[in-house]
Design a protein around this motif. Structure first.
Motif, short mmCIF file in Angstrom:
data_model
loop_
_atom_site.label_atom_id
_atom_site.label_comp_id
_atom_site.label_asym_id
_atom_site.label_seq_id
_atom_site.Cartn_x
_atom_site.Cartn_y
_atom_site.Cartn_z
N THR A 232 0.79 -1.23 0.00
CA THR A 232 0.00 0.00 0.00
C THR A 232 0.82 1.29 0.00
OG1 THR A 232 -0.13 -0.01 2.43
CG2 THR A 232 -1.88 -1.15 1.23
N PHE A 233 2.15 1.21 0.00
CA PHE A 233 2.95 2.44 0.05
C PHE A 233 2.59 3.40 -1.08
CE2 PHE A 233 6.95 0.95 2.62
CZ PHE A 233 6.18 0.93 3.77
N ASN A 234 2.46 2.87 -2.29
CA ASN A 234 2.14 3.76 -3.42
C ASN A 234 0.74 4.32 -3.33
OD1 ASN A 234 4.65 3.51 -4.53
ND2 ASN A 234 3.98 2.50 -6.42
N TYR A 250 10.95 9.11 -1.54
CA TYR A 250 11.02 7.73 -2.02
C TYR A 250 12.42 7.15 -1.83
CZ TYR A 250 6.51 9.08 -3.81
OH TYR A 250 5.23 9.53 -3.88
N SER A 251 12.57 5.89 -2.17
CA SER A 251 13.78 5.13 -1.86
C SER A 251 15.02 5.68 -2.56
CB SER A 251 13.59 3.67 -2.27
OG SER A 251 12.60 3.05 -1.48
N LEU A 252 16.10 5.69 -1.83
CA LEU A 252 17.41 5.93 -2.42
C LEU A 252 17.99 4.56 -2.76
CD1 LEU A 252 19.55 8.16 -3.07
CD2 LEU A 252 20.62 7.53 -0.88
N VAL A 253 18.13 4.29 -4.08
CA VAL A 253 18.60 2.99 -4.56
C VAL A 253 19.80 3.24 -5.46
CG1 VAL A 253 18.00 0.90 -5.81
CG2 VAL A 253 16.25 2.08 -4.47
N ASN A 254 20.95 2.71 -5.05
CA ASN A 254 22.18 2.89 -5.82
C ASN A 254 22.44 4.36 -6.13
OD1 ASN A 254 22.66 0.09 -5.91
ND2 ASN A 254 21.31 -0.13 -7.69
N LEU A 258 14.21 6.60 -6.33
CA LEU A 258 13.26 5.91 -7.20
C LEU A 258 11.95 5.69 -6.46
CD1 LEU A 258 15.57 3.12 -8.70
CD2 LEU A 258 14.91 5.28 -9.78
N PRO A 259 10.82 5.79 -7.16
CA PRO A 259 9.52 5.59 -6.49
C PRO A 259 9.15 4.11 -6.36
CG PRO A 259 9.16 6.20 -8.76
CD PRO A 259 10.65 6.22 -8.56
N THR A 260 10.09 3.34 -5.85
CA THR A 260 9.85 1.90 -5.66
C THR A 260 9.28 1.62 -4.27
OG1 THR A 260 12.19 1.73 -5.08
CG2 THR A 260 11.57 1.16 -7.33
N GLN A 261 9.88 2.23 -3.25
CA GLN A 261 9.39 2.15 -1.87
C GLN A 261 9.45 3.56 -1.29
OE1 GLN A 261 8.18 -0.64 -0.77
NE2 GLN A 261 9.16 -2.24 -2.01
N LEU A 262 9.04 3.71 -0.04
CA LEU A 262 9.08 5.02 0.63
C LEU A 262 10.37 5.19 1.42
CD1 LEU A 262 5.44 5.26 2.04
CD2 LEU A 262 6.33 6.20 -0.11
N TRP A 290 -5.83 -2.09 8.70
CA TRP A 290 -5.40 -1.18 7.64
C TRP A 290 -3.93 -1.43 7.36
CZ3 TRP A 290 -8.78 1.94 5.04
CH2 TRP A 290 -10.08 2.01 5.57
N SER A 291 -3.64 -1.81 6.13
CA SER A 291 -2.27 -2.18 5.77
C SER A 291 -1.45 -0.95 5.40
CB SER A 291 -2.28 -3.16 4.60
OG SER A 291 -0.97 -3.53 4.26
N VAL A 292 -0.32 -0.81 6.06
CA VAL A 292 0.70 0.19 5.71
C VAL A 292 1.94 -0.64 5.41
CG1 VAL A 292 2.02 2.17 6.50
CG2 VAL A 292 -0.38 1.91 7.19
N SER A 293 2.12 -1.01 4.14
CA SER A 293 3.09 -2.06 3.84
C SER A 293 3.82 -1.81 2.52
CB SER A 293 2.37 -3.42 3.78
OG SER A 293 1.34 -3.42 2.82
N GLN A 294 4.99 -2.43 2.43
CA GLN A 294 5.91 -2.25 1.32
C GLN A 294 5.29 -2.66 -0.01
OE1 GLN A 294 8.17 -5.23 3.48
NE2 GLN A 294 8.75 -6.19 1.54
N ASN A 295 5.76 -2.03 -1.09
CA ASN A 295 5.35 -2.43 -2.42
C ASN A 295 6.00 -3.75 -2.79
OD1 ASN A 295 3.89 0.01 -2.72
ND2 ASN A 295 5.76 1.08 -3.31
#
Length: 782
Positions: A232-234, A250-254, A258-262, A290-295
Motif C-alpha cells: 500500500t505504500f504507493n 522515495y527510496s534511495l537505490v544505488n 526511485l519511487p519503488t518504496q518510501l 489497515w495495511s501500511v506495507s511495502q510495495n
C-alpha cells in the motif's frame, strides 16, 4: 397413524369424555399447543434417555428455538437447519422465538435465554467469535456459538458430522435422506486456533461454501474487516502526486531516488501517510485492519537515516517497524498491518511492534516438497516465525499453495499443507491467508479448497481421511485411480529429492515427478478413472478436468523439447511437421477449460484462448531451417562476456518461444540488443524477422523499435527495415510480437539486428525506475 388408532380405540371403549381427557393429557405432556398436533408424532421410546429422535417417518415433535433478540447470523442458522432437515427427512420444523412458549422437544440455537432456564452453562468467552458447542441435554439439542458466526458454523458442523451432509464444492453437495433421525449423546465443543481463515480460491467465494467451511471473505473474495490489504505504500503516498517535486519521499537505490518504496525516515512521508490513511478510514470506518506495507519489489531505501536503523536492527524490518509504529500511534482504535516479506521478513533485534500493529509474515521463499518444520532449507524461515512470535501480539501468515507461472500444472504439495498449517498454529499464529489460485480452475482446485478450509479450522485433522472422503464423494468410483495418481506423484517427488517451488515449471519436473515413464503411468491411471465413470457424464467431466494439468504438462514439455523426443515437431520424409499427438491435445484442452470457466493458465496472463492462439502460432511458425539457422551470432550489445554461453545459439536454433517467457526466450536487462549474424556465404535475402515477448508487469517490455541492416563485408551495413513498436506497456498481460522487415531481394552475407530498449520504466509503472528486460526468441532470415 399408530397414535390415531390408539385414540380411536380409547374413544370406542370409554366414550367421548375419556377421548377428550386422553387428548388433553397428551398435549399437556408434550408441551405443544393444540394447533401443533396436526400430524402424527414419532414415538420417543425408553431409549430417549440416551438418544433423541428428531424425526421419524416425516413427523417430528421438535421445533427450532431462536433467541428472542436473535442476531442475523442466528436467524440464518435457524433457516439453514430448517431447510436441510426438510431435505433430509421431509419434515419442516417450525422456527419460534424463545418467548413463544415452552416445549421439552426443542433445538435451541444461539445465545438463547432458554439455556439458563435449562441450567446449561456455556462459557461464551471461551467460544470467542466463531467457536461453538453442540450438545444434547435430555430431550433437547443445543447448538450455541460465539458472537459472530459461531452458531451458524455449529449448524453446518452438525449437518456434516452428525447427519452425513457434505459440500465438496459450490456445485457438489451430498444430502443423504433419512426416514428417522436419531441422535446419540453429543457434547462437541470446537474453538478454532486460527481465528482468521482465508484461502484464495475463486470457488470458495460462493456464499454458502464460505459459511459451510468457516472462511473469512465475502462473495468477491474480499475481507470486510480489512480496509486496505497489502502493498500500500504507493496508494498512501502516490508517486504520480509527489515524486516529480519530492523525489526525497522515495527510496534511495544505488544513489538515485526511485519511487519503488518510501523513505521511511522522512517526516513528510509520515505526515502524508497519516493524512491519507485518515481519509480512507473515514470512508470505511467499520474496517479494523489497515495495511501500511511495502510495495511488491526489493528496492527499499538505503539513505543514511534508513540504513542506520536497519543496520542497528539487523534487518530492513527495522525502519519498517519504526515507521509503522509511528502510524499506529495515530490510530489506537485500529490495527495497522505491515508485511514481513522478502527483504523485511527477518524480525528486528530490539524494536517491538506496538500492540495495535499486525505482522503479515510471508512464506514465499520456502520449498513445498517437505514440511517447513522438517526442511533444512527452511531453517531461516523457522527462525523468523519464532522471532516474530516472541515480539508480536498479532500475526497473520501469508502462505502459498500454488505454482504461479503454471496455474494448471501438476503441483504435488498436498502432503505438506497439514503439517505446515499445524506448524504455524503451534507457534502462535492466529490468522492465515492461503494464497491459491485467484483465477477459475487449476490443479485439483476443489480438493485443495476443501482440505485447506478443513485444516484451517482444525489443523490436527487426519488429512488422509479428509482426502479419501472428498475423492469418493466428488469422483465416485474413479476415486481409487485418482488417489493412486496423487500418491505416486508425491512418492516420485520425494524419491527424487528435488525441491518443489511455487515458481517452478512442468519441464523442471521432467527428471523428477513428470518423467516420460511416469507420465505414461499417469495417463494409464486417468484412462482407468475415465473408464470407471464413462456412463456418468457429470463424474466423467470432473475426471477430465482433473486430467487437465497432466495434458498441460505434456504440451509444455513438448514445447521445451521442441524437436526432441515427444517434442512439438517431428521430421517426416525430410520435412518438419507438427506431431499429431500434440496437435490433438490443444483444442480438447482449451475447450474443456472454457467449459469449466478457466480464466488464466498463468498468473496475471494467458487465458485458455490465448494459450490456444500461442500454440497455433507455434504450429504455424514451425521448425524452419532458414538462412540463419544455426549460424554464428556476434554480440555487440549486450557484450558476449555478460551472457550465458548458449545465448548466441538461442537466437538461430530454430526453436521458438511461446506464452511462457521462462524458456526459449533469450533475456537481458538495461541494454539495447545489437547482433551480427554471419550467413557464411553470400545468399539472396528478402525478409528478416525477430520475435519479442512482453510481460510488462514483471518488467519484460517490447523494444521501442527494431532496425535491420545487411552487409557483404561485415563492416559496411545498409539499412533495409525499421519497425516501430505501437503497443503500450501498461497492458500487463503476455504479448508476443513479430517485428518483420520485407524488402527487395539483395545478395547478403551479414545481417545486423538492433532492438532499442525503452530504458528504465517510468514512474507510474509498478517497477518504476528499474531497467526493462528485453526478451527475444529467434532471428529468422529468408
Amino acid at each position: 397413524m399408530l397414535f390415531k388408532a390408539r385414540l380411536k380405540r380409547a374413544c370406542n371403549r370409554q366414550g367421548h369424555a375419556v377421548f377428550v381427557l386422553i387428548i388433553c393429557l397428551c398435549f399437556f405432556l408434550s408441551g405443544l399447543p393444540l394447533s401443533a398436533q396436526k400430524k402424527s408424532r414419532p414415538k420417543q421410546t425408553n431409549a430417549s434417555a440416551t438418544h433423541i429422535v428428531l424425526t421419524d417417518k416425516e413427523t417430528s415433535r421438535y421445533r427450532i428455538v431462536v433467541p428472542t433478540a436473535a442476531t442475523p447470523h442466528e436467524l440464518k442458522a435457524s433457516q439453514v437447519l430448517q431447510d436441510y432437515l426438510l431435505q433430509i427427512s421431509g419434515v419442516a420444523l417450525p422456527i419460534v422465538a424463545a418467548n413463544k412458549g415452552r416445549s421439552r422437544y426443542e433445538i435451541v440455537l444461539g445465545q438463547n435465554e432458554r439455556l439458563a432456564e435449562a441450567g446449561i452453562n456455556v462459557d461464551f468467552n471461551k467460544l470467542k467469535e466463531d467457536g461453538f458447542l453442540i450438545k444434547t441435554d435430555s430431550l433437547r439439542l443445543v447448538i450455541v456459538g460465539g458472537n459472530e458466526k459461531g452458531t451458524l458454523y455449529g449448524v453446518y458442523t452438525f449437518l456434516e458430522k452428525y447427519l452425513g451432509c457434505r459440500m465438496y464444492s459450490p456445485k457438489v453437495k451430498v444430502i443423504p435422506t433419512q426416514k428417522q433421525i436419531v441422535l446419540s449423546p453429543i457434547n462437541d465443543l470446537q474453538v478454532p486456533v486460527i481465528l482468521f481463515r482465508d484461502t484464495h480460491y475463486r470457488g470458495t467465494w460462493e456464499a454458502e461454501y464460505t459459511d459451510w467451511h468457516k472462511l473469512d471473505h465475502d462473495k468477491e473474495g474480499g475481507r470486510p474487516d480489512w480496509g486496505m490489504w497489502v502493498h500500500t505504500f504507493n496508494e498512501l503516498v502516490p508517486p504520480q502526486n509527489y515524486y516529480k517535486e519530492h523525489p526525497e519521499y522515495y527510496s534511495l537505490v544505488n544513489g538515485k531516488r526511485l519511487p519503488t518504496q518510501l523513505c521511511l525516515t522522512n517526516p513528510a512521508v509520515l505526515e502524508i501517510t497519516v493524512q491519507n490513511l485518515r481519509r480512507k478510514i473515514a470512508q470505511n470506518p467499520t474496517a479494523t485492519y489497515w495495511s501500511v506495507s511495502q510495495n511488491d519489489n526489493r528496492n527499499y531505501c538505503t539513505c543514511d537515516n534508513c540504513r542506520a536503523i536497519d543496520e542497528r536492527e539487523g534487518s530492513p524490518s527495522g525502519s519498517i517497524i519504526q515507521f509503522v509504529n509511528q502510524v499506529a500511534v495515530q490510530f489506537p482504535d485500529k490495527i495497522i498491518s505491515t508485511l514481513a516479506y522478502e527483504y523485511g521478513r527477518k524480525a528486528p533485534k530490539s524494536l517491538r511492534p506496538r500492540p495495535n500493529v499486525n505482522i503479515m509474515l510471508c512464506s514465499i521463499e520456502v520449498n513445498r516438497d517437505k514440511p517447513i518444520n522438517e526442511d533444512p532449507a527452511s531453517t531461516d524461515f523457522r527462525r523468523d516465525v519464532e522471532e516474530w512470535g516472541k515480539i508480536a501480539k498479532d500475526i497473520i501468515v501469508w502462505d502459498y499453495v500454488i505454482q504461479f507461472n503454471h496455474l494448471i500444472s501438476p503441483f504435488p504439495n498436498l502432503h505438506v499443507i497439514q503439517p505446515n498449517i499445524a506448524f504455524f498454529a503451534k507457534h502462535g499464529v492466529t490468522a492465515m491467508f492461503e494464497q491459491g489460485n485467484r483465477e477459475v480452475g487449476g490443479e485439483f482446485t476443489e480438493l485443495r479448497s476443501y482440505l485447506i478450509s478443513k485444516l484451517l479450522w482444525d489443523p490436527n485433522q487426519n488429512v488422509d481421511v479428509l482426502m479419501d472422503d472428498f475423492l469418493q464423494g466428488y469422483y465416485g468410483v474413479a476415486a481409487k485411480p485418482i488417489r493412486t495418481y496423487i500418491n505416486e506423484m508425491r512418492e516420485a517427488l520425494q524419491k527424487s529429492g528435488a525441491p518443489l517451488r511455487i515458481f517452478g515449471t512442468p519441464y523442471d519436473a521432467a527428471t523428477t515427478y513428470l518423467t516420460p515413464t511416469l507420465i505414461r503411468r499417469y495417463e494409464q491411471l486417468f484412462d482407468e478413472a475415465e473408464a470407471a465413470v464413462n456412463q456418468d457424464s457429470k463424474l466423467l467431466e470432473r475426471v477430465k478436468i482433473a486430467r487437465l494439468p497432466l495434458e498441460y504438462a505434456i504440451m509444455e514439455q513438448a514445447k521445451k523439447n521442441f524437436t526432441g523426443k515427444q517434442g512439438v515437431f517431428v521430421k517426416t520424409d525430410g520435412k518438419w511437421q507438427v506431431r499429431s499427438a500434440i496437435r490433438a491435445k490443444i483444442d480438447s484442452f482449451t475447450d474443456l477449460c472454457n467449459r469449466q470457466g478457466v480464466t488464466q493458465v498463468k498468473e496475471w496472463s494467458t487465458s485458455p484462448e490465448e494459450y490456444r492462439a500461442a500454440m497455433y502460432r507455434l504450429f504455424s511458425q514451425g521448425m524452419k531451417e532458414h538462412l540463419a539457422y544455426n549460424k554464428k551470432v556476434k554480440f555487440l550489445s549486450p557484450v558476449a562476456e555478460s551472457q550465458p554461453t548458449e545465448a548466441g545459439r538461442m537466437l538461430t536454433d530454430g526453436v521458438r518461444g511461446s506464452h511462457d517467457y521462462a524458456f526459449n526466450w533469450f533475456s537481458f536487462s538495461g541494454k539495447d540488443l545489437e547482433v551480427v549474424i554471419d550467413l557464411e556465404e553470400i545468399k539472396p535475402v528478402k525478409r528478416i524477422e525477430s520475435a519479442y515477448h512482453q510481460f510488462a508487469f514483471w518488467l519484460g517490455i517490447l523494444p521501442k523499435k527494431v532496425e535491420y541492416s545487411v552487409s557483404m563485408d561485415g563492416e559496411h551495413f545498409e539499412p533495409v527495415g525499421l519497425v516501430n513498436n505501437t503497443l503500450p506497456i501498461d497492458q500487463y498481460g503476455a504479448i508476443q510480437r513479430d517485428f518483420v522487415a520485407e524488402f527487395a531481394p539483395r545478395n547478403v552475407r551479414y545481417v545486423k539486428v538492433k532492438a532499442y530498449t525503452i530504458g528504465n520504466t517510468p514512474e507510474w509503472h509498478p517497477g518504476a525506475g528499474r531497467p526493462a528486460t528485453m526478451r527475444i526468441d529467434e532471428i529468422v532470415v529468408e
